[in-house]
Motif scaffolding. Structure first.
Motif, PDB file in Angstrom:
ATOM      1  N   ARG A 255     -61.849 -62.335  51.933  1.00 59.62           N
ATOM      2  CA  ARG A 255     -60.546 -61.832  52.383  1.00 59.62           C
ATOM      3  C   ARG A 255     -60.249 -60.464  51.776  1.00 59.62           C
ATOM      4  O   ARG A 255     -60.567 -60.222  50.609  1.00 59.62           O
ATOM      5  N   PRO A 256     -59.613 -59.597  52.534  1.00 57.39           N
ATOM      6  CA  PRO A 256     -59.226 -58.295  51.978  1.00 57.39           C
ATOM      7  C   PRO A 256     -58.055 -58.444  51.016  1.00 57.39           C
ATOM      8  O   PRO A 256     -57.276 -59.398  51.094  1.00 57.39           O
ATOM      9  N   VAL A 257     -57.933 -57.499  50.114  1.00 58.78           N
ATOM     10  CA  VAL A 257     -56.792 -57.476  49.204  1.00 58.78           C
ATOM     11  C   VAL A 257     -55.520 -57.220  50.022  1.00 58.78           C
ATOM     12  O   VAL A 257     -55.527 -56.385  50.932  1.00 58.78           O
ATOM     13  N   PRO A 258     -54.426 -57.931  49.769  1.00 62.22           N
ATOM     14  CA  PRO A 258     -53.200 -57.705  50.538  1.00 62.22           C
ATOM     15  C   PRO A 258     -52.755 -56.246  50.473  1.00 62.22           C
ATOM     16  O   PRO A 258     -52.849 -55.607  49.417  1.00 62.22           O
ATOM     17  N   GLY A 259     -52.255 -55.752  51.578  1.00 65.55           N
ATOM     18  CA  GLY A 259     -51.815 -54.365  51.621  1.00 65.55           C
ATOM     19  C   GLY A 259     -50.732 -54.056  50.608  1.00 65.55           C
ATOM     20  O   GLY A 259     -50.666 -52.940  50.065  1.00 65.55           O
ATOM     21  N   TYR A 260     -49.873 -55.018  50.315  1.00 63.72           N
ATOM     22  CA  TYR A 260     -48.770 -54.765  49.382  1.00 63.72           C
ATOM     23  C   TYR A 260     -49.258 -54.520  47.962  1.00 63.72           C
ATOM     24  O   TYR A 260     -48.504 -54.014  47.116  1.00 63.72           O
ATOM     25  N   ALA A 261     -50.520 -54.852  47.659  1.00 57.41           N
ATOM     26  CA  ALA A 261     -51.047 -54.630  46.310  1.00 57.41           C
ATOM     27  C   ALA A 261     -51.035 -53.155  45.935  1.00 57.41           C
ATOM     28  O   ALA A 261     -50.967 -52.801  44.750  1.00 57.41           O
ATOM     29  N   ALA A 262     -51.082 -52.267  46.933  1.00 55.91           N
ATOM     30  CA  ALA A 262     -51.028 -50.832  46.652  1.00 55.91           C
ATOM     31  C   ALA A 262     -49.710 -50.439  45.999  1.00 55.91           C
ATOM     32  O   ALA A 262     -49.631 -49.408  45.321  1.00 55.91           O
ATOM     33  N   GLU A 263     -48.675 -51.263  46.184  1.00 52.97           N
ATOM     34  CA  GLU A 263     -47.371 -50.951  45.591  1.00 52.97           C
ATOM     35  C   GLU A 263     -47.399 -51.046  44.074  1.00 52.97           C
ATOM     36  O   GLU A 263     -46.515 -50.501  43.402  1.00 52.97           O
ATOM     37  N   PHE A 264     -48.380 -51.748  43.523  1.00 54.06           N
ATOM     38  CA  PHE A 264     -48.536 -51.769  42.065  1.00 54.06           C
ATOM     39  C   PHE A 264     -49.943 -51.307  41.674  1.00 54.06           C
ATOM     40  O   PHE A 264     -50.459 -51.662  40.616  1.00 54.06           O
ATOM     41  N   ASP A 265     -50.538 -50.474  42.516  1.00 57.82           N
ATOM     42  CA  ASP A 265     -51.788 -49.771  42.212  1.00 57.82           C
ATOM     43  C   ASP A 265     -52.966 -50.705  41.952  1.00 57.82           C
ATOM     44  O   ASP A 265     -53.839 -50.412  41.120  1.00 57.82           O
ATOM     45  N   ALA A 266     -53.015 -51.801  42.669  1.00 63.16           N
ATOM     46  CA  ALA A 266     -54.172 -52.699  42.629  1.00 63.16           C
ATOM     47  C   ALA A 266     -54.999 -52.450  43.876  1.00 63.16           C
ATOM     48  O   ALA A 266     -54.503 -52.613  44.998  1.00 63.16           O
ATOM     49  N   HIS A 267     -56.253 -52.066  43.687  1.00 63.50           N
ATOM     50  CA  HIS A 267     -57.119 -51.702  44.804  1.00 63.50           C
ATOM     51  C   HIS A 267     -58.203 -52.738  45.080  1.00 63.50           C
ATOM     52  O   HIS A 267     -58.928 -52.613  46.066  1.00 63.50           O
ATOM     53  N   THR A 268     -58.332 -53.705  44.202  1.00 61.00           N
ATOM     54  CA  THR A 268     -59.340 -54.752  44.358  1.00 61.00           C
ATOM     55  C   THR A 268     -58.721 -56.085  43.952  1.00 61.00           C
ATOM     56  O   THR A 268     -57.661 -56.125  43.307  1.00 61.00           O
ATOM     57  N   TRP A 269     -59.386 -57.163  44.314  1.00 63.52           N
ATOM     58  CA  TRP A 269     -58.897 -58.468  43.878  1.00 63.52           C
ATOM     59  C   TRP A 269     -58.916 -58.584  42.355  1.00 63.52           C
ATOM     60  O   TRP A 269     -58.018 -59.182  41.748  1.00 63.52           O
ATOM     61  N   GLY A 270     -59.934 -58.026  41.717  1.00 60.93           N
ATOM     62  CA  GLY A 270     -59.974 -58.092  40.256  1.00 60.93           C
ATOM     63  C   GLY A 270     -58.755 -57.465  39.632  1.00 60.93           C
ATOM     64  O   GLY A 270     -58.147 -58.017  38.701  1.00 60.93           O
ATOM     65  N   GLN A 271     -58.358 -56.300  40.131  1.00 59.16           N
ATOM     66  CA  GLN A 271     -57.163 -55.639  39.613  1.00 59.16           C
ATOM     67  C   GLN A 271     -55.902 -56.421  39.970  1.00 59.16           C
ATOM     68  O   GLN A 271     -54.961 -56.490  39.167  1.00 59.16           O
ATOM     69  N   PHE A 272     -55.860 -57.008  41.140  1.00 53.91           N
ATOM     70  CA  PHE A 272     -54.744 -57.863  41.550  1.00 53.91           C
ATOM     71  C   PHE A 272     -54.558 -58.991  40.535  1.00 53.91           C
ATOM     72  O   PHE A 272     -53.453 -59.222  40.019  1.00 53.91           O
ATOM     73  N   PHE A 273     -55.649 -59.702  40.212  1.00 54.25           N
ATOM     74  CA  PHE A 273     -55.557 -60.834  39.288  1.00 54.25           C
ATOM     75  C   PHE A 273     -55.174 -60.379  37.882  1.00 54.25           C
ATOM     76  O   PHE A 273     -54.357 -61.022  37.205  1.00 54.25           O
ATOM     77  N   GLN A 310     -41.011 -58.852  38.658  1.00 55.79           N
ATOM     78  CA  GLN A 310     -40.912 -60.299  38.809  1.00 55.79           C
ATOM     79  C   GLN A 310     -40.934 -60.732  40.271  1.00 55.79           C
ATOM     80  O   GLN A 310     -41.580 -61.726  40.631  1.00 55.79           O
ATOM     81  N   ALA A 311     -40.248 -59.994  41.124  1.00 55.28           N
ATOM     82  CA  ALA A 311     -40.247 -60.348  42.548  1.00 55.28           C
ATOM     83  C   ALA A 311     -41.653 -60.228  43.141  1.00 55.28           C
ATOM     84  O   ALA A 311     -42.090 -61.084  43.929  1.00 55.28           O
ATOM     85  N   MET A 312     -42.376 -59.189  42.739  1.00 57.35           N
ATOM     86  CA  MET A 312     -43.733 -59.019  43.246  1.00 57.35           C
ATOM     87  C   MET A 312     -44.664 -60.093  42.687  1.00 57.35           C
ATOM     88  O   MET A 312     -45.566 -60.580  43.384  1.00 57.35           O
ATOM     89  N   ARG A 313     -44.447 -60.478  41.456  1.00 58.90           N
ATOM     90  CA  ARG A 313     -45.258 -61.554  40.879  1.00 58.90           C
ATOM     91  C   ARG A 313     -45.103 -62.841  41.703  1.00 58.90           C
ATOM     92  O   ARG A 313     -46.078 -63.567  41.931  1.00 58.90           O
ATOM     93  N   GLN A 314     -43.896 -63.123  42.139  1.00 59.27           N
ATOM     94  CA  GLN A 314     -43.700 -64.315  42.962  1.00 59.27           C
ATOM     95  C   GLN A 314     -44.411 -64.180  44.306  1.00 59.27           C
ATOM     96  O   GLN A 314     -44.954 -65.167  44.828  1.00 59.27           O
TER      97      GLN A 314
END
Length: 326
Positions: A255-273, A310-314
């Motif tokens: 699966r691709p990384v969700p587009g909204y992850a760019a809002e907190f500068d996460a470009h990969t799943w590893g950075q997302f996690f 916190q809202a983004m974490r949820q």
């Protein structure tokens, strides 16, 4: 010039990443990562303060269990050198190891000294001679002295009692070393939920600088009591298994990384996690294990740029909760 072995290792790294992310996602990740690392050279990493001493450390480090332990056991010095030099070059400093991780502590100590980076690293190791009963104080001191010899510097930044092993004896010994100026910080670890209650007792009873616990976006039980207690007691926290070991990689598949992850500068799943983990205010640093420089680069990208609120974490939790179980 790169030799054939180096070329093979790079190709193996790419194949390994495709196992988790899929071929198309790997290509996207590589492009994004190149941009992120270029930015990282000119950006300050996210730093965290250790409450008991005020010392600051980068929020992403390197663990030495799992695949790192495997290459160390195989005496693949080039693999260990590659990932440790990448950690250091990109601003990481926290290196978490243990005598119980096979050859990790010994080989990493040799590599760090050969690279001349041992004094730059925040070296976190462990003590445990109480696997099957009470700790032998003489054996505990012998294990500590072995760690000092491997690290190659007079003061170890952090030593923690591993997996709740006889805290009365082993924390007492660590406190002696701390008072003598040979250890700067002491603590205790567990990644077993069955030991959480005992861990909290120790947190209340002893003057700890650190704890080490398991924490991931799909493993949040420590948020209920342990992390609030750490904040209350002024105890720093190292987060272990931020990828759920390999569980989260299996869940995301291709699966691709969700587009909204760019809002907190996460470009990969590893950075997302990883950004989820270090965005919790109680977490001082996360120490994912890897034996591959490309993965180390990806991980370092998580301590560059914005973190989720916190809202983004949820929202991140909801995304992961919708994934199939591994």
């Amino acid at each position: 010039m790169p030799n054939a072995k180096d070329k093979d290792r790079r190709e193996s790294s790419k194949l390994n990443r495709r196992q988790f992310l899929g071929q198309s996602l790997f290509a996207t990740t590589a492009l994004a990562l190149g941009s992120q690392l270029s930015w990282a050279q000119d950006s300050s990493p996210i730093m965290r303060t250790i409450p008991s001493t005020g010392r600051q450390i980068p929020a992403i480090g390197l663990g030495s269990s799992a695949t790192f332990s495997q290459v160390a056991r195989e005496e693949d010095i080039e693999a260990v050198r590659g990932v440790m030099s990448t950690l250091h070059r990109l601003g990481g400093r926290v290196f978490d190891t243990a005598p119980g991780y096979g050859a990790s502590e010994e080989v990493a100590g040799q590599v760090a000294q050969n690279l001349g980076i041992e004094d730059d690293l925040f070296w976190a190791t462990k003590l445990n001679v109480a696997r099957n009963g009470p700790a032998d104080p003489a054996a505990a001191r012998e294990q500590l002295e072995t760690s000092f010899a491997r690290v190659g510097k007079p003061t170890i930044d952090l030593v923690q009692v591993h997996n709740m092993g006889d805290p009365d004896v082993q924390l007492g010994i660590l406190q002696e070393y701390k008072e003598a100026g040979r250890i700067q910080h002491i603590g205790i670890t567990t990644t077993r939920e069955s030991q959480y209650a005992e861990l909290m007792q120790v947190m209340r009873q002893y003057p700890l600088d650190f704890i080490g616990i398991d924490y991931a976006v799909d493993n949040r039980n420590v948020e209920q009591e342990i992390l609030p207690l750490a904040q209350e007691q002024g105890i720093a926290v190292l987060a272990y298994a931020p990828f759920g070991r390999t569980r989260l990689w299996s869940r995301v598949g291709d699966r691709p990384v969700p587009g909204y992850a760019a809002e907190f500068d996460a470009h990969t799943w590893g950075q997302f996690f990883l950004k989820f983990v270090i965005s919790h205010p109680a977490i001082t640093a996360a120490t994912p294990s890897t034996s591959r420089p490309t993965n180390m680069e990806d991980n370092i990208g998580a301590m560059i740029g914005r973190l989720p609120d916190q809202a983004m974490r949820q929202r991140m939790i909801a995304t992961v909760d919708e994934l199939p179980m591994a």
